[in-house]
Design a protein around this motif. Structure first.
Motif, PDB file in Angstrom:
ATOM      1  N   LEU A 130       0.159  -1.466  -0.184  1.00 19.24           N
ATOM      2  CA  LEU A 130       0.642   0.033  -0.065  1.00 19.24           C
ATOM      3  C   LEU A 130       0.751   0.872  -0.177  1.00 19.24           C
ATOM      4  O   LEU A 130       1.849   1.175   0.342  1.00 19.24           O
ATOM      5  N   ASP A 131       0.463   2.601  -0.273  1.00 20.66           N
ATOM      6  CA  ASP A 131       1.249   3.638  -0.278  1.00 20.66           C
ATOM      7  C   ASP A 131       0.136   4.485   0.347  1.00 20.66           C
ATOM      8  O   ASP A 131       0.455   5.694   0.828  1.00 20.66           O
ATOM      9  N   TRP A 132      -0.961   4.744   0.725  1.00 24.14           N
ATOM     10  CA  TRP A 132      -1.786   4.979   2.084  1.00 24.14           C
ATOM     11  C   TRP A 132      -2.941   4.139   2.668  1.00 24.14           C
ATOM     12  O   TRP A 132      -3.255   3.101   1.451  1.00 24.14           O
ATOM     13  N   VAL A 133      -3.379   4.924   3.374  1.00 22.32           N
ATOM     14  CA  VAL A 133      -4.106   4.231   4.272  1.00 22.32           C
ATOM     15  C   VAL A 133      -5.253   5.350   4.782  1.00 22.32           C
ATOM     16  O   VAL A 133      -4.935   6.067   5.634  1.00 22.32           O
ATOM     17  N   GLY A 134      -6.666   5.161   4.757  1.00 21.02           N
ATOM     18  CA  GLY A 134      -7.150   5.662   5.831  1.00 21.02           C
ATOM     19  C   GLY A 134      -7.911   4.974   6.274  1.00 21.02           C
ATOM     20  O   GLY A 134      -9.134   4.020   6.106  1.00 21.02           O
ATOM     21  N   PHE A 135      -7.426   5.117   8.007  1.00 24.25           N
ATOM     22  CA  PHE A 135      -8.428   4.038   9.051  1.00 24.25           C
ATOM     23  C   PHE A 135      -9.588   5.243   9.868  1.00 24.25           C
ATOM     24  O   PHE A 135      -9.122   6.082  10.222  1.00 24.25           O
ATOM     25  N   ASP A 136     -10.759   4.260  10.055  1.00 23.40           N
ATOM     26  CA  ASP A 136     -11.448   4.782  10.530  1.00 23.40           C
ATOM     27  C   ASP A 136     -11.708   4.092  12.125  1.00 23.40           C
ATOM     28  O   ASP A 136     -12.257   3.174  11.740  1.00 23.40           O
ATOM     29  N   LEU A 137     -11.238   5.008  12.526  1.00 30.44           N
ATOM     30  CA  LEU A 137     -10.716   5.348  14.378  1.00 30.44           C
ATOM     31  C   LEU A 137     -11.799   5.198  14.592  1.00 30.44           C
ATOM     32  O   LEU A 137     -13.563   7.018  14.248  1.00 30.44           O
ATOM     33  N   LYS A 138     -13.188   4.591  15.236  1.00 33.00           N
ATOM     34  CA  LYS A 138     -15.036   4.647  16.090  1.00 33.00           C
ATOM     35  C   LYS A 138     -14.231   5.946  16.994  1.00 33.00           C
ATOM     36  O   LYS A 138     -15.422   6.737  16.626  1.00 33.00           O
ATOM     37  N   ALA A 161      -4.208  -0.312  14.340  1.00 34.15           N
ATOM     38  CA  ALA A 161      -3.767   1.129  13.953  1.00 34.15           C
ATOM     39  C   ALA A 161      -2.412   0.993  14.784  1.00 34.15           C
ATOM     40  O   ALA A 161      -1.850   1.423  14.188  1.00 34.15           O
ATOM     41  N   ARG A 162      -2.069   0.064  15.463  1.00 38.91           N
ATOM     42  CA  ARG A 162      -0.360  -0.598  16.096  1.00 38.91           C
ATOM     43  C   ARG A 162       0.272  -0.563  14.724  1.00 38.91           C
ATOM     44  O   ARG A 162       1.215  -0.273  14.267  1.00 38.91           O
ATOM     45  N   LEU A 163      -0.583  -1.689  13.441  1.00 39.94           N
ATOM     46  CA  LEU A 163       0.336  -1.941  13.042  1.00 39.94           C
ATOM     47  C   LEU A 163       0.703  -1.036  11.932  1.00 39.94           C
ATOM     48  O   LEU A 163       1.762  -0.717  10.993  1.00 39.94           O
ATOM     49  N   ILE A 164      -0.198  -0.180  11.227  1.00 41.40           N
ATOM     50  CA  ILE A 164      -0.470   0.740  10.527  1.00 41.40           C
ATOM     51  C   ILE A 164       0.098   1.662  10.649  1.00 41.40           C
ATOM     52  O   ILE A 164       1.773   2.283   9.700  1.00 41.40           O
ATOM     53  N   ILE A 165       0.747   2.459  12.225  1.00 44.20           N
ATOM     54  CA  ILE A 165       2.151   3.200  12.802  1.00 44.20           C
ATOM     55  C   ILE A 165       2.663   2.698  11.773  1.00 44.20           C
ATOM     56  O   ILE A 165       4.023   2.621  11.792  1.00 44.20           O
ATOM     57  N   ALA A 166       3.089   1.448  12.557  1.00 40.21           N
ATOM     58  CA  ALA A 166       4.561   0.881  12.671  1.00 40.21           C
ATOM     59  C   ALA A 166       5.171   0.297  11.457  1.00 40.21           C
ATOM     60  O   ALA A 166       6.493   0.287  11.302  1.00 40.21           O
ATOM     61  N   SER A 167       4.165   0.427  10.244  1.00 35.75           N
ATOM     62  CA  SER A 167       4.609   0.238   8.658  1.00 35.75           C
ATOM     63  C   SER A 167       5.176   1.283   7.939  1.00 35.75           C
ATOM     64  O   SER A 167       5.763   0.940   7.336  1.00 35.75           O
ATOM     65  N   GLY A 168       4.973   2.405   8.442  1.00 32.85           N
ATOM     66  CA  GLY A 168       5.812   4.150   7.732  1.00 32.85           C
ATOM     67  C   GLY A 168       4.205   4.413   6.822  1.00 32.85           C
ATOM     68  O   GLY A 168       4.825   4.935   6.332  1.00 32.85           O
ATOM     69  N   VAL A 169       3.525   3.632   6.233  1.00 37.25           N
ATOM     70  CA  VAL A 169       2.777   3.857   5.212  1.00 37.25           C
ATOM     71  C   VAL A 169       2.388   5.601   6.073  1.00 37.25           C
ATOM     72  O   VAL A 169       1.836   5.348   6.773  1.00 37.25           O
ATOM     73  N   GLN A 195      -2.983  10.313  18.797  1.00 33.86           N
ATOM     74  CA  GLN A 195      -1.906  10.960  18.782  1.00 33.86           C
ATOM     75  C   GLN A 195      -0.028  10.318  19.836  1.00 33.86           C
ATOM     76  O   GLN A 195       1.282   9.793  18.873  1.00 33.86           O
ATOM     77  N   HIS A 196      -1.260   8.929  20.578  1.00 36.51           N
ATOM     78  CA  HIS A 196       0.134   8.370  21.911  1.00 36.51           C
ATOM     79  C   HIS A 196       1.075   7.851  20.715  1.00 36.51           C
ATOM     80  O   HIS A 196       2.355   7.306  20.330  1.00 36.51           O
ATOM     81  N   LEU A 197       0.292   6.904  19.706  1.00 30.99           N
ATOM     82  CA  LEU A 197       0.640   6.079  18.828  1.00 30.99           C
ATOM     83  C   LEU A 197       1.774   6.843  17.710  1.00 30.99           C
ATOM     84  O   LEU A 197       2.621   6.177  16.967  1.00 30.99           O
ATOM     85  N   GLY A 198       1.618   7.687  17.161  1.00 30.69           N
ATOM     86  CA  GLY A 198       2.329   9.019  16.269  1.00 30.69           C
ATOM     87  C   GLY A 198       1.706   9.138  15.653  1.00 30.69           C
ATOM     88  O   GLY A 198       2.596   9.318  13.773  1.00 30.69           O
ATOM     89  N   ALA A 199       0.165   8.805  15.093  1.00 34.29           N
ATOM     90  CA  ALA A 199      -0.873   9.193  14.221  1.00 34.29           C
ATOM     91  C   ALA A 199      -0.166  10.656  13.100  1.00 34.29           C
ATOM     92  O   ALA A 199       0.387  10.857  13.764  1.00 34.29           O
ATOM     93  N   ARG A 200       0.189  10.700  12.282  1.00 39.43           N
ATOM     94  CA  ARG A 200       0.683  11.641  11.242  1.00 39.43           C
ATOM     95  C   ARG A 200      -0.170  12.696  11.108  1.00 39.43           C
ATOM     96  O   ARG A 200      -0.032  13.790  10.708  1.00 39.43           O
ATOM     97  N   ARG A 201      -1.644  12.475  10.529  1.00 33.57           N
ATOM     98  CA  ARG A 201      -2.810  12.887  10.581  1.00 33.57           C
ATOM     99  C   ARG A 201      -4.479  13.155  11.168  1.00 33.57           C
ATOM    100  O   ARG A 201      -4.093  11.190  10.891  1.00 33.57           O
ATOM    101  N   PHE A 202      -4.690  13.542  11.844  1.00 37.14           N
ATOM    102  CA  PHE A 202      -6.326  13.360  11.831  1.00 37.14           C
ATOM    103  C   PHE A 202      -6.986  14.141  11.679  1.00 37.14           C
ATOM    104  O   PHE A 202      -7.226  15.272  11.619  1.00 37.14           O
ATOM    105  N   VAL A 203      -8.158  13.218  11.337  1.00 36.35           N
ATOM    106  CA  VAL A 203      -9.289  13.845  10.615  1.00 36.35           C
ATOM    107  C   VAL A 203     -10.821  13.817  10.978  1.00 36.35           C
ATOM    108  O   VAL A 203     -10.885  13.089  11.899  1.00 36.35           O
ATOM    109  N   LEU A 204     -11.333  14.868  12.017  1.00 37.33           N
ATOM    110  CA  LEU A 204     -12.584  14.459  12.419  1.00 37.33           C
ATOM    111  C   LEU A 204     -13.536  14.989  11.590  1.00 37.33           C
ATOM    112  O   LEU A 204     -13.806  15.487  10.733  1.00 37.33           O
ATOM    113  N   GLN A 205     -14.521  13.794  11.253  1.00 39.55           N
ATOM    114  CA  GLN A 205     -15.446  13.559   9.807  1.00 39.55           C
ATOM    115  C   GLN A 205     -16.828  13.747  10.798  1.00 39.55           C
ATOM    116  O   GLN A 205     -17.028  13.254  10.842  1.00 39.55           O
TER     117      GLN A 205
END
Length: 249
Positions: A130-138, A161-169, A195-205
């Protein structure tokens, strides 16, 4: 399903096994910063009250839409789009997704994924493609299973969520707001987790009623200015989004 049936099914080409729900040739909303085609796959194990694609939740039988038709459209539009997003439903429900991603990559197109993280073991194998992931945190951990209607969903989403952050994608974590589904405390707890995990971008939809089948939800629900300010303070890259990502036709 019996072992014999599984073996027989495996012999069927993946292009005939993939369950396609819908296809959008081009969208400016499904992959931030890119004009992308969106492929919707059938199936999702969760039943979120604000789901805007409930018609894609059940696997059912293969619809009339074929992979060969989609591939032809992608090939013809390679010069006008800059990526392809797999959405749903929950696209990782479909076991042919790795083959579909590989086929898109073979066309020279970057691939993005919309996921709720329902199948972390499958997501882990997909991330290198993958080149990008949009993760739907509920929501926050304690409220997860109630919101999704699926026991164990909190643990699965957390692992994903942890896997996504660890992957660097490249990624965005996004949380849909509706006051009847999630409260401000839960939204803040979820954001602090990201934030604790290190998410780079957060969207309130912001909730939009298009496609939602739940008649008990108010048609409009906007987050408070205080909540927006608190979330914005947590992330250098933060957005309040009004357009729905992954709205199937």
């Amino acid at each position: 399903m019996s072992a014999h049936a599984e073996s027989a099914l495996a012999e069927v080409p993946w292009t005939e096994r993939i369950l396609l729900g819908s296809f959008t040739p081009a969208s400016d909303h499904d992959w931030p910063g890119r004009r992308a085609a969106t492929i919707y796959l059938l199936g999702c194990p969760w039943r979120c009250a604000y789901c805007h694609n409930p018609q894609l939740q059940k696997r059912g039988t293969a619809p009339a839409l074929s992979w060969s038709r989609i591939a032809a459209k992608l090939t013809a539009s390679r010069d006008t789009i800059s990526g392809v997003v797999f959405s749903g439903g929950e696209p990782t429900t479909d076991r042919t997704l790795p083959e579909a991603i590989a086929a898109v990559k073979a066309l020279g197109l970057p691939v993005g994924l919309h996921t709720s993280g329902a199948y972390p073991e499958r997501l882990e194998t997909l991330l290198p493609q993958l080149d990008w992931v949009g993760f739907d945190l509920k929501t926050d951990y304690e409220s997860y299973d109630k919101l999704t209607g699926a026991p164990g969903s909190a643990a699965r989403a957390t692992q994903s969520a942890r896997l996504i952050i660890a992957s660097g994608v490249a990624h965005e974590f996004r949380l849909t707001w509706h006051h009847q589904v999630i409260n401000e405390e839960s939204a803040l707890l979820a954001a602090h987790f990201a934030q604790h995990l290190g998410a780079r971008r957060f969207v309130l939809q912001a909730f939009r009623s298009e496609g939602v089948a739940n008649p008990t939800l108010a048609p409009e629900s906007m987050p408070s200015a205080e909540l927006v300010a608190q979330l914005r303070a947590l992330f250098a890259d933060f957005e309040v989004r009004g357009d729905i990502c992954g709205l199937a036709d």
